[in-house]
Design a protein around this motif. Structure first.
Motif, short mmCIF file in Angstrom:
data_model
loop_
_atom_site.label_atom_id
_atom_site.label_comp_id
_atom_site.label_asym_id
_atom_site.label_seq_id
_atom_site.Cartn_x
_atom_site.Cartn_y
_atom_site.Cartn_z
N LEU A 320 -9.46 -3.55 -2.59
CA LEU A 320 -9.89 -2.30 -3.20
C LEU A 320 -8.73 -1.32 -3.27
CD1 LEU A 320 -13.35 -1.70 -1.49
CD2 LEU A 320 -12.96 -2.18 -3.90
N GLY A 321 -7.89 -1.33 -2.23
CA GLY A 321 -6.80 -0.37 -2.12
C GLY A 321 -5.73 -0.53 -3.18
N ILE A 322 -5.63 -1.70 -3.81
CA ILE A 322 -4.68 -1.79 -4.92
C ILE A 322 -5.42 -1.84 -6.24
CG2 ILE A 322 -2.65 -2.75 -3.82
CD1 ILE A 322 -3.64 -5.48 -4.53
N GLY A 323 -6.67 -1.42 -6.22
CA GLY A 323 -7.36 -1.24 -7.49
C GLY A 323 -8.08 -2.45 -8.01
N ALA A 324 -8.58 -3.30 -7.13
CA ALA A 324 -9.44 -4.38 -7.60
C ALA A 324 -10.85 -3.83 -7.72
CB ALA A 324 -9.41 -5.54 -6.61
N SER A 325 -11.57 -4.30 -8.74
CA SER A 325 -12.95 -3.84 -8.89
C SER A 325 -13.83 -4.58 -7.89
CB SER A 325 -13.43 -4.09 -10.31
OG SER A 325 -13.56 -5.47 -10.53
N GLN A 328 -14.15 -8.17 -8.70
CA GLN A 328 -12.93 -8.92 -8.39
C GLN A 328 -12.80 -9.15 -6.89
OE1 GLN A 328 -10.26 -6.25 -10.41
NE2 GLN A 328 -9.84 -7.72 -12.03
N ASN B 72 -7.77 8.56 -2.30
CA ASN B 72 -7.90 7.48 -3.28
C ASN B 72 -9.35 6.97 -3.32
OD1 ASN B 72 -7.96 6.04 -0.93
ND2 ASN B 72 -6.60 4.42 -1.64
N MET B 74 -11.30 5.85 -1.16
CA MET B 74 -11.72 4.70 -0.36
C MET B 74 -12.99 5.04 0.41
SD MET B 74 -10.08 1.92 -0.74
CE MET B 74 -10.13 0.88 0.71
N VAL B 102 -10.99 2.51 -10.17
CA VAL B 102 -10.10 1.35 -10.04
C VAL B 102 -8.68 1.75 -10.42
CG1 VAL B 102 -9.55 -0.81 -11.19
CG2 VAL B 102 -11.82 -0.45 -10.23
N ARG B 105 -7.06 3.96 -7.77
CA ARG B 105 -6.53 3.28 -6.59
C ARG B 105 -5.25 2.52 -6.90
NH1 ARG B 105 -12.22 1.29 -4.91
NH2 ARG B 105 -13.08 3.19 -4.03
N ALA B 106 -5.06 2.19 -8.17
CA ALA B 106 -3.77 1.61 -8.55
C ALA B 106 -2.70 2.68 -8.55
CB ALA B 106 -3.88 0.95 -9.92
N VAL B 108 -2.86 5.54 -6.76
CA VAL B 108 -2.72 6.06 -5.40
C VAL B 108 -2.91 4.88 -4.44
CG1 VAL B 108 -3.54 7.74 -3.72
CG2 VAL B 108 -3.66 8.26 -6.16
N GLY B 109 -1.81 4.24 -4.09
CA GLY B 109 -1.88 3.02 -3.28
C GLY B 109 -2.08 3.34 -1.81
N GLY B 129 -1.89 -7.45 -7.46
CA GLY B 129 -2.11 -6.15 -8.10
C GLY B 129 -1.65 -6.14 -9.56
N ILE B 132 -4.05 -8.21 -11.81
CA ILE B 132 -5.36 -7.69 -12.21
C ILE B 132 -5.24 -6.47 -13.12
CG2 ILE B 132 -6.67 -8.58 -10.22
CD1 ILE B 132 -6.56 -5.83 -8.98
N HIS B 133 -4.10 -5.78 -13.06
CA HIS B 133 -3.94 -4.62 -13.94
C HIS B 133 -3.14 -4.98 -15.20
CE1 HIS B 133 -5.80 -1.96 -11.08
NE2 HIS B 133 -4.99 -2.38 -10.13
#
Ligand SMILES: Nc1ncnc2c1ncn2[C@@H]1O[C@H](COP(=O)(O)OP(=O)(O)OP(=O)(O)O)[C@@H](O)[C@H]1O
Ligand SMILES: [Mg+2]
Lengths: 431, 273
Positions: A320-325, A328, B72, B74, B102, B105-106, B108-109, B129, B132-133
């Motif tokens: 989640l912290g690197i932006g996975a949905s 995912q 971010n 969380m 989503v 969070r990319a 703001v890591g 990372g 997925i982006h």
């Protein structure tokens, strides 16, 4: 306690007699517990060993059968087969339609007094032989055909011949015939192809386990392809997506209770819903599979939730912290890590389904089915039901067939459980 | 955003923050966080700048992690958590519909307290990372992203021959640097670190501190730490939290040598914590 008291306290005498008795008592209670545990283990193991021993002792000869050698003339006239038709495109059908019972009667008659020793269903062997080798038409060959069950049992030494005729379950005539045939070298006992490749029969010497095995496999196929995806998706939803509230609590409690419901209830449910309401065919693997799927589903959900829960939250946070949905995270991280646990639970659930008898009885899979099932809707029975049916049969030859069928069932169960253990060990937690 | 704005909004103390040549990346205004009915953060306002490393210090349970995780979102993963107030990234409120969580969070890591590499290969850890982006256009592109990230995290020389080995097979310090490489592989604008060195030995800690220093300026960095020396070494700004409030915020040198608040002074001199 002040420092003066501390100082005045005498030093502990670790070697005093009191200490010694205390130590001795501790050792004694330890050894009692260890021995009790060992005893319990030995007891459980010997029960198991006893069970396996009796099954194997009674069952191994079920894989053997006794044949009688007779001489058969495949006379087209007696068979009622036009030799020309056997060259045509419908050769197999033409051969199959032949009157093999007449051919057999002619062949068996040559045995004279011992004609009575041959199984009534032996003509099936003849038909198979001729269909496999049409060139035999018109020829005279000697063929090994199954002996009737009494002769088979005599050959395996199952009767106590020292007893009087009425008590030993076999007539003097049969014993005499058996001895004559044996002296003439017309008997042989060997591995039974019929048992391994055939389906159920009213005569023990013609009964086989393959029909029930296929029935079980078809049923389990339906069960797996339904219960696995539904169970895994439910587990994922409950564990990862559902908000905790009264409804999800209720669902959770219901699923846990479902897993504890006696299997016969599922049979009744299957009977009511699939047969009476949805009008699906009786005795069909598809219905058996659906019923067992209802039963296996909660097991998979519970195993799945445990496996998903055991994936550490730090993995979810990382993704989640690197932006996975959310999706995912679940499908790329959580599920792969939970899969071994889910599979282990599934296999154990399937093994339970394989051994399940009661619900299948309810939906008609106890019918006498003498053909190996060919599809999901053809009438079938299953391995445990076959065991049940044979154990219930009065014919003495079915005793060893029952144990042999149990052995086949145990082999399948053993294979499935070893697979589960293998998966569990291979994919030990890696984080 | 300047110091004037901050004091106008009752930010407790922001002395000496008067440079005009810094870029404000994130702003938080009157942030309150509740876990159920329990309030964990009370009216915190702060500006995070890109040129400076910001340290959050304070006694255990004062809400540092809670506040960091607001930046971010969380905290969204905690069912009972509720965030009030306004947090902006480059002027866009991150809690409104305009901001995709989503993507946030990319941008703001985050690096966590306990190293948490995926149980995958080192390469896949870093590549996850970007993939997925959709940040890499080709395999070669991905290779260079992975190498670049590992180099910037100071891990490349140690792992370049074993990229296919599992990330979990590395030592604790290496794992944490792998996590930093994983975070910078998506080229974020802000990196949040929650006690990144608490599980590491002094040598690995020094390595990470060096790394933070190298990354400064390129990313806005916020670090939570219990180690006063570490805060003094790596940060230029320090915020002191106590019982859910931000007591004092200012230049690290000022906070450590001449704090205004008695509570800050007590904490820094080790009188409680
Ligand atoms: N998931 C949660 N549910 C309920 N309360 C929580 C939760 N997480 C944290 N809290 C509470 O919020 C307060 C702040 O916790 P937080 O983890 O932010 O503290 P912290 O400053 O990071 O402490 P530490 O230095 O020990 O990591 C604490 O009182 C804690 O009990
Ligand atoms: Mg914390």
């Amino acid at each position: 306690m002040n420092s003066a008291q501390v100082a005045s306290r005498p030093p502990t005498d670790w070697a005093s007699p009191k200490m010694r008795t205390r130590i001795a008592r501790r050792y004694r209670s330890e050894s009692i517990f260890r021995n009790l545990g060992l005893f319990a283990l030995v007891l459980a193991a010997s029960f198991l060993a006893f069970l396996l021993f009796t099954v194997v002792r009674d069952g191994w000869q079920g894989f053997l059968s006794t044949d009688v050698k007779i001489s058969i003339t495949y006379d087209p006239a007696v068979l009622g087969i036009d030799p020309a038709a056997t060259k045509g495109p419908n050769a197999q059908a033409a051969l199959q339609a032949g009157d093999f019972q007449a051919v057999m009667a002619a062949g068996v008659a040559k045995l004279g007094d011992e004609a009575d020793t041959v199984s009534e269903g032996a003509w099936l062997v003849l038909r198979k032989q001729l269909m496999e080798d049409p060139a035999l038409l018109g020829k005279t060959v000697s063929v090994w055909v199954p002996a009737k069950s009494t002769i088979d049992l005599l050959a395996k030494g199952k009767f106590d011949l020292s007893k009087p005729e009425l008590e030993r379950g076999v007539s003097d005539a049969d014993v005499a015939h058996f001895n004559d045939l044996k002296k003439a070298g017309l008997l042989r006992t060997g591995f039974s192809r019929i048992f391994i490749t055939g389906a159920d029969s009213t005569s023990p010497e013609l009964a086989g386990i393959w029909g029930a095995t296929v029935g079980s496999l078809l049923t389990l196929f339906v069960t797996l392809s339904l219960a696995f995806p539904v169970g895994v998706l439910s587990a994922i939803y409950l564990e990862e997506f559902a908000k905790r509230n009264r409804w999800t609590d209720l669902i959770e409690v219901s699923i846990n209770n479902l897993a504890a419901v006696p299997s016969i209830i599922y049979g009744l449910l299957g009977l009511a819903v699939f047969l009476n309401f949805l009008d699906m065919p009786r005795s069909a693997p598809v219905v058996g599979g659906l019923t067992l799927a209802l039963m296996t589903f909660p097991v998979i959900v519970i195993a799945g939730r445990v496996a998903i829960k055991s994936v550490p939250p730090s993995i979810r946070d990382a993704a989640l912290g690197i932006g996975a949905s959310k999706v995912q995270v679940v499908f790329q991280h959580v599920l792969p890590l939970a899969l071994p646990g889910i599979l282990t639970g599934t296999i154990i659930g399937m093994a339970r389904a394989l051994g399940e008898t009661a619900p299948l009885l309810m939906i008609g899979m106890r019918a006498f089915v003498s053909d190996t099932p060919v599809g999901l809707t053809s009438p079938a029975t299953a391995l445990p039901v076959q065991v049940f049916l044979w154990s219930d049969d009065v014919a003495r030859g079915f005793v060893e067939k029952t144990s042999a069928a149990i052995m086949v069932l145990l082999v399948f169960l053993l294979l499935m459980n070893s697979l589960a253990i293998y998966l569990r060990n291979k994919y030990e937690r890696r984080w | 955003m300047t110091v004037m704005d901050l004091s106008a909004q009752n930010v407790p103390v922001a002395r000496g923050i008067a440079e005009t040549d810094v870029t404000t990346k994130m702003t938080a205004r009157h942030v309150n966080v509740f876990y159920g009915t329990k309030q964990a953060i009370k009216d915190v306002s702060i500006d995070i700048t890109r040129e400076n490393v910001t340290a959050f210090i304070g006694p255990s349970g004062c809400g540092k992690s809670t506040f960091l995780r607001c930046l971010n979102r969380m905290n969204d993963t905690v069912d009972s958590a509720r965030v009030e107030g306004e947090i902006k990234l480059d002027g866009t409120d991150i809690y409104t519909g305009d901001m995709d969580v989503v993507q946030l969070r990319a941008r703001v890591g985050m690096v966590f307290q306990k190293p948490n590499p995926f149980p995958k290969s080192i390469y896949d850890n870093v590549a996850y990372g970007p993939s997925i982006h959709g940040l890499a256009s080709s395999k070669a592109d991905m290779d260079s992203i992975v190498e670049g990230s590992l180099r910037r995290a100071g891990l490349w020389d140690e792992v370049k021959d074993r990229l296919t080995e599992s990330g979990t097979a590395l030592s604790g310090g290496q794992q944490q640097r792998l996590c930093i490489a994983r975070a910078i592989a998506v080229d974020p604008e802000v990196i949040l670190m929650d006690e990144p060195c608490s599980a590491l030995d002094p040598i690995a800690t020094a390595r990470i501190e060096e790394l933070i220093d190298e990354l400064r300026g390129r990313y806005a960095i916020v670090i939570v730490t219990h180690n006063m020396q570490q805060a003094a070494r790596v940060s230029q700004r320090t915020a002191f939290f106590h019982l859910g409030t931000m007591v004092e915020y200012g230049n690290t040198s000022d906070i450590f040598t001449n704090p205004v608040e008695q509570r800050t002074r007590d904490y820094i001199t080790g009188r409680y914590g």
